[in-house]
Write a protein that holds these residues in place. Structure first.
Motif, PDB file in Angstrom:
ATOM      1  N   LEU A 182       2.104  -0.935  -7.081  1.00 59.90           N
ATOM      2  CA  LEU A 182       2.945  -0.182  -6.148  1.00 59.90           C
ATOM      3  C   LEU A 182       4.128   0.456  -6.878  1.00 59.90           C
ATOM      4  CD1 LEU A 182       2.911  -2.672  -3.143  1.00 59.90           C
ATOM      5  CD2 LEU A 182       1.812  -0.427  -3.222  1.00 59.90           C
ATOM      6  N   HIS A 183       4.728  -0.277  -7.808  1.00 56.15           N
ATOM      7  CA  HIS A 183       5.838   0.272  -8.582  1.00 56.15           C
ATOM      8  C   HIS A 183       5.392   1.495  -9.388  1.00 56.15           C
ATOM      9  CE1 HIS A 183       8.474  -3.641  -8.613  1.00 56.15           C
ATOM     10  NE2 HIS A 183       8.243  -3.179  -7.406  1.00 56.15           N
ATOM     11  N   ARG A 184       4.173   1.466  -9.921  1.00 55.85           N
ATOM     12  CA  ARG A 184       3.672   2.613 -10.684  1.00 55.85           C
ATOM     13  C   ARG A 184       3.535   3.854  -9.806  1.00 55.85           C
ATOM     14  NH1 ARG A 184       0.608  -1.409 -13.357  1.00 55.85           N
ATOM     15  NH2 ARG A 184      -1.180  -1.073 -11.960  1.00 55.85           N
ATOM     16  N   LEU A 185       3.355   3.638  -8.511  1.00 55.45           N
ATOM     17  CA  LEU A 185       3.280   4.757  -7.565  1.00 55.45           C
ATOM     18  C   LEU A 185       4.672   5.208  -7.115  1.00 55.45           C
ATOM     19  CD1 LEU A 185       0.310   3.573  -5.300  1.00 55.45           C
ATOM     20  CD2 LEU A 185       0.251   5.325  -7.085  1.00 55.45           C
ATOM     21  N   GLY A 186       5.715   4.587  -7.666  1.00 61.38           N
ATOM     22  CA  GLY A 186       7.079   4.931  -7.303  1.00 61.38           C
ATOM     23  C   GLY A 186       7.576   4.221  -6.061  1.00 61.38           C
ATOM     24  N   LEU A 187       6.849   3.197  -5.615  1.00 63.83           N
ATOM     25  CA  LEU A 187       7.193   2.456  -4.399  1.00 63.83           C
ATOM     26  C   LEU A 187       7.822   1.129  -4.826  1.00 63.83           C
ATOM     27  CD1 LEU A 187       3.796   3.118  -2.573  1.00 63.83           C
ATOM     28  CD2 LEU A 187       5.910   4.466  -2.406  1.00 63.83           C
ATOM     29  N   THR A 188       9.136   1.073  -4.843  1.00 66.77           N
ATOM     30  CA  THR A 188       9.816  -0.102  -5.402  1.00 66.77           C
ATOM     31  C   THR A 188      10.582  -0.907  -4.358  1.00 66.77           C
ATOM     32  OG1 THR A 188      11.774   1.209  -5.980  1.00 66.77           O
ATOM     33  CG2 THR A 188      10.045   1.005  -7.659  1.00 66.77           C
ATOM     34  N   LYS A 189      10.900  -0.303  -3.216  1.00 65.29           N
ATOM     35  CA  LYS A 189      11.532  -1.036  -2.118  1.00 65.29           C
ATOM     36  C   LYS A 189      10.431  -1.406  -1.132  1.00 65.29           C
ATOM     37  CE  LYS A 189      16.148   1.013  -2.498  1.00 65.29           C
ATOM     38  NZ  LYS A 189      15.929   1.607  -3.823  1.00 65.29           N
ATOM     39  N   LEU A 190      10.051  -2.674  -1.134  1.00 63.49           N
ATOM     40  CA  LEU A 190       8.853  -3.114  -0.427  1.00 63.49           C
ATOM     41  C   LEU A 190       9.207  -4.055   0.710  1.00 63.49           C
ATOM     42  CD1 LEU A 190       6.670  -3.802  -3.588  1.00 63.49           C
ATOM     43  CD2 LEU A 190       6.727  -1.721  -2.186  1.00 63.49           C
ATOM     44  N   LEU A 191       8.509  -3.886   1.825  1.00 60.26           N
ATOM     45  CA  LEU A 191       8.707  -4.703   3.019  1.00 60.26           C
ATOM     46  C   LEU A 191       7.396  -5.394   3.365  1.00 60.26           C
ATOM     47  CD1 LEU A 191      10.300  -5.597   5.578  1.00 60.26           C
ATOM     48  CD2 LEU A 191       9.516  -3.458   6.652  1.00 60.26           C
ATOM     49  N   CYS A 192       7.385  -6.720   3.328  1.00 57.52           N
ATOM     50  CA  CYS A 192       6.196  -7.482   3.715  1.00 57.52           C
ATOM     51  C   CYS A 192       6.319  -7.897   5.174  1.00 57.52           C
ATOM     52  CB  CYS A 192       6.041  -8.723   2.831  1.00 57.52           C
ATOM     53  SG  CYS A 192       4.687  -9.815   3.354  1.00 57.52           S
ATOM     54  N   GLU A 193       5.301  -7.577   5.973  1.00 51.02           N
ATOM     55  CA  GLU A 193       5.260  -7.971   7.376  1.00 51.02           C
ATOM     56  C   GLU A 193       4.212  -9.049   7.642  1.00 51.02           C
ATOM     57  OE1 GLU A 193       6.930  -3.771   9.279  1.00 51.02           O
ATOM     58  OE2 GLU A 193       4.832  -4.328   9.599  1.00 51.02           O
ATOM     59  N   GLY A 194       3.780  -9.732   6.577  1.00 50.69           N
ATOM     60  CA  GLY A 194       2.824 -10.820   6.747  1.00 50.69           C
ATOM     61  C   GLY A 194       1.397 -10.348   6.576  1.00 50.69           C
ATOM     62  N   GLY A 195       0.472 -11.156   7.039  1.00 51.08           N
ATOM     63  CA  GLY A 195       0.632 -12.447   7.652  1.00 51.08           C
ATOM     64  C   GLY A 195       0.983 -13.569   6.695  1.00 51.08           C
ATOM     65  N   PRO A 196       0.834 -14.804   7.206  1.00 42.55           N
ATOM     66  CA  PRO A 196       1.244 -15.975   6.429  1.00 42.55           C
ATOM     67  C   PRO A 196       0.572 -16.108   5.058  1.00 42.55           C
ATOM     68  CG  PRO A 196       0.928 -16.556   8.731  1.00 42.55           C
ATOM     69  CD  PRO A 196       0.433 -15.156   8.593  1.00 42.55           C
ATOM     70  N   THR A 197      -0.694 -15.718   4.954  1.00 42.97           N
ATOM     71  CA  THR A 197      -1.383 -15.846   3.663  1.00 42.97           C
ATOM     72  C   THR A 197      -0.820 -14.857   2.650  1.00 42.97           C
ATOM     73  OG1 THR A 197      -3.417 -16.620   4.734  1.00 42.97           O
ATOM     74  CG2 THR A 197      -3.618 -15.764   2.503  1.00 42.97           C
ATOM     75  N   VAL A 198      -0.554 -13.641   3.093  1.00 39.53           N
ATOM     76  CA  VAL A 198       0.025 -12.634   2.194  1.00 39.53           C
ATOM     77  C   VAL A 198       1.426 -13.054   1.774  1.00 39.53           C
ATOM     78  CG1 VAL A 198       0.853 -10.259   2.057  1.00 39.53           C
ATOM     79  CG2 VAL A 198      -1.385 -10.743   3.051  1.00 39.53           C
ATOM     80  N   LEU A 199       2.241 -13.480   2.723  1.00 38.56           N
ATOM     81  CA  LEU A 199       3.593 -13.916   2.368  1.00 38.56           C
ATOM     82  C   LEU A 199       3.542 -15.138   1.461  1.00 38.56           C
ATOM     83  CD1 LEU A 199       6.608 -13.629   2.534  1.00 38.56           C
ATOM     84  CD2 LEU A 199       6.583 -14.869   4.702  1.00 38.56           C
ATOM     85  N   GLY A 200       2.602 -16.034   1.703  1.00 32.83           N
ATOM     86  CA  GLY A 200       2.445 -17.195   0.832  1.00 32.83           C
ATOM     87  C   GLY A 200       2.106 -16.799  -0.593  1.00 32.83           C
ATOM     88  N   GLY A 201       1.221 -15.807  -0.743  1.00 25.50           N
ATOM     89  CA  GLY A 201       0.855 -15.332  -2.076  1.00 25.50           C
ATOM     90  C   GLY A 201       2.018 -14.675  -2.788  1.00 25.50           C
ATOM     91  N   ILE A 202       2.796 -13.903  -2.052  1.00 27.33           N
ATOM     92  CA  ILE A 202       3.964 -13.238  -2.629  1.00 27.33           C
ATOM     93  C   ILE A 202       4.998 -14.274  -3.070  1.00 27.33           C
ATOM     94  CG2 ILE A 202       5.983 -11.848  -1.989  1.00 27.33           C
ATOM     95  CD1 ILE A 202       4.034 -10.085  -0.363  1.00 27.33           C
ATOM     96  N   ALA A 203       5.261 -15.250  -2.203  1.00 31.87           N
ATOM     97  CA  ALA A 203       6.241 -16.285  -2.548  1.00 31.87           C
ATOM     98  C   ALA A 203       5.772 -17.124  -3.731  1.00 31.87           C
ATOM     99  CB  ALA A 203       6.512 -17.170  -1.336  1.00 31.87           C
ATOM    100  N   ALA A 204       4.490 -17.478  -3.748  1.00 30.23           N
ATOM    101  CA  ALA A 204       3.944 -18.297  -4.838  1.00 30.23           C
ATOM    102  C   ALA A 204       4.037 -17.574  -6.175  1.00 30.23           C
ATOM    103  CB  ALA A 204       2.503 -18.675  -4.538  1.00 30.23           C
ATOM    104  N   ALA A 205       3.975 -16.236  -6.140  1.00 28.53           N
ATOM    105  CA  ALA A 205       4.074 -15.450  -7.370  1.00 28.53           C
ATOM    106  C   ALA A 205       5.524 -15.216  -7.788  1.00 28.53           C
ATOM    107  CB  ALA A 205       3.367 -14.104  -7.178  1.00 28.53           C
TER     108      ALA A 205
END
Length: 211
Positions: A136-159
Motif C-alpha cells: 500500500l505504501h508503494r502505491l502512495g497510500l500511507t495513512k491507513l484506516l483498518c475497519e476490521g474485522g477481528p481477524t484482520v485487526l489481529g493480523g495487523i496487531a500481531a505484525a
C-alpha cells in the motif's frame, strides 16, 4: 445528519508520516457485534465518527467477511479488501471503483481478480500484513484506516503495525458468542490512552502505541 464538533475532529488529526489506525466498537462486556452487526452497538456520534475518519485516510483496510456482512459499497477513499480465498462478487457495487485486493500467491481466481481490482500479493497461504502494508505504501497510500474485522485487526496487531486504536465503548451487554475486536494469536501489545470523550452513555477512546 449534523457534523461532528471541530474540536473532536481535531483530536483525530493524523500525525506526519505513515500511520495505521483502527476504528472499532465494542460492548461493555467486550463483544464486537450485536445480532451479528457492529452497527447495533453504536449511537449517532459513532456513525458520524465512522464517516469522518474515512476521508482522513488514504485507504481503508477491511476483511472480505466484514465487506459481505456489513454490505460495503463504494467509499470516499480506496478500499483495500483482505481475502485469501477471493470469494467475492466482482459484480457488486464495491468493484465499481476498482478497489485494492490484498491476497496470497496461491489464491484461486487470482487472474480474474486482477481484471476487477488492483491486486497486492502478500504472502502464501496466509496474508503477510507487513508485505501488505508495504504494498500500500508503494502505491502512495500511507495513512491507513483498518475497519476490521477481528481477524484482520489481529493480523495487523500481531505484525506490530497498529499505531492507533479508536475504540467506541457501548453501554450494551451482549453475552453469547459474539467475537471480540481482535482474533488471532496472543498479543503483548501495550497501548497508551491518548484521549477520552463521552456522548451520553457511549465512550470514545483513542489509544496509541506505547513508546
Amino acid at each position: 445528519m449534523s457534523d461532528l464538533p471541530a474540536d473532536l475532529l481535531a483530536d483525530y488529526a493524523h500525525p506526519d508520516g505513515p500511520w495505521l489506525r483502527a476504528n472499532m466498537i465494542a460492548s461493555a462486556d467486550g463483544a464486537a457485534t450485536y445480532e451479528g452487526l457492529s452497527g447495533g452497538l453504536g449511537n449517532e456520534t459513532d456513525k458520524l465518527l465512522f464517516q469522518a475518519l474515512r476521508p482522513m485516510a488514504d485507504a481503508i483496510i477491511v476483511g472480505a467477511n466484514t465487506v459481505r456482512i456489513e454490505r460495503y459499497g463504494k467509499a470516499p477513499v480506496p478500499m483495500a479488501v483482505v481475502s485469501r480465498s477471493l470469494d467475492l462478487d466482482f459484480a457488486s457495487p464495491l468493484f465499481d471503483g476498482r478497489p485494492i485486493l490484498i491476497t496470497v500467491s496461491d489464491a484461486p481466481r487470482l487472474a480474474e481478480a486482477r481484471e476487477h481490482a488492483e491486486v497486492i500479493v502478500a504472502g502464501e497461504g496466509a496474508v503477510d500484513f507487513g508485505a501488505a502494508v508495504a504494498g500500500l505504501h508503494r502505491l502512495g497510500l500511507t495513512k491507513l484506516l483498518c475497519e476490521g474485522g477481528p481477524t484482520v485487526l489481529g493480523g495487523i496487531a500481531a505484525a506490530g503495525l497498529l499505531d492507533e486504536l479508536c475504540l467506541t465503548l457501548s453501554p450494551r451487554l451482549v453475552g453469547g458468542a459474539a467475537p471480540r475486536i481482535v482474533r488471532g494469536p496472543a498479543l503483548e501489545e501495550g497501548m497508551s490512552l491518548a484521549a477520552v470523550r463521552q456522548d451520553g452513555d457511549h465512550l470514545f477512546l483513542r489509544y496509541r502505541r506505547s513508546s
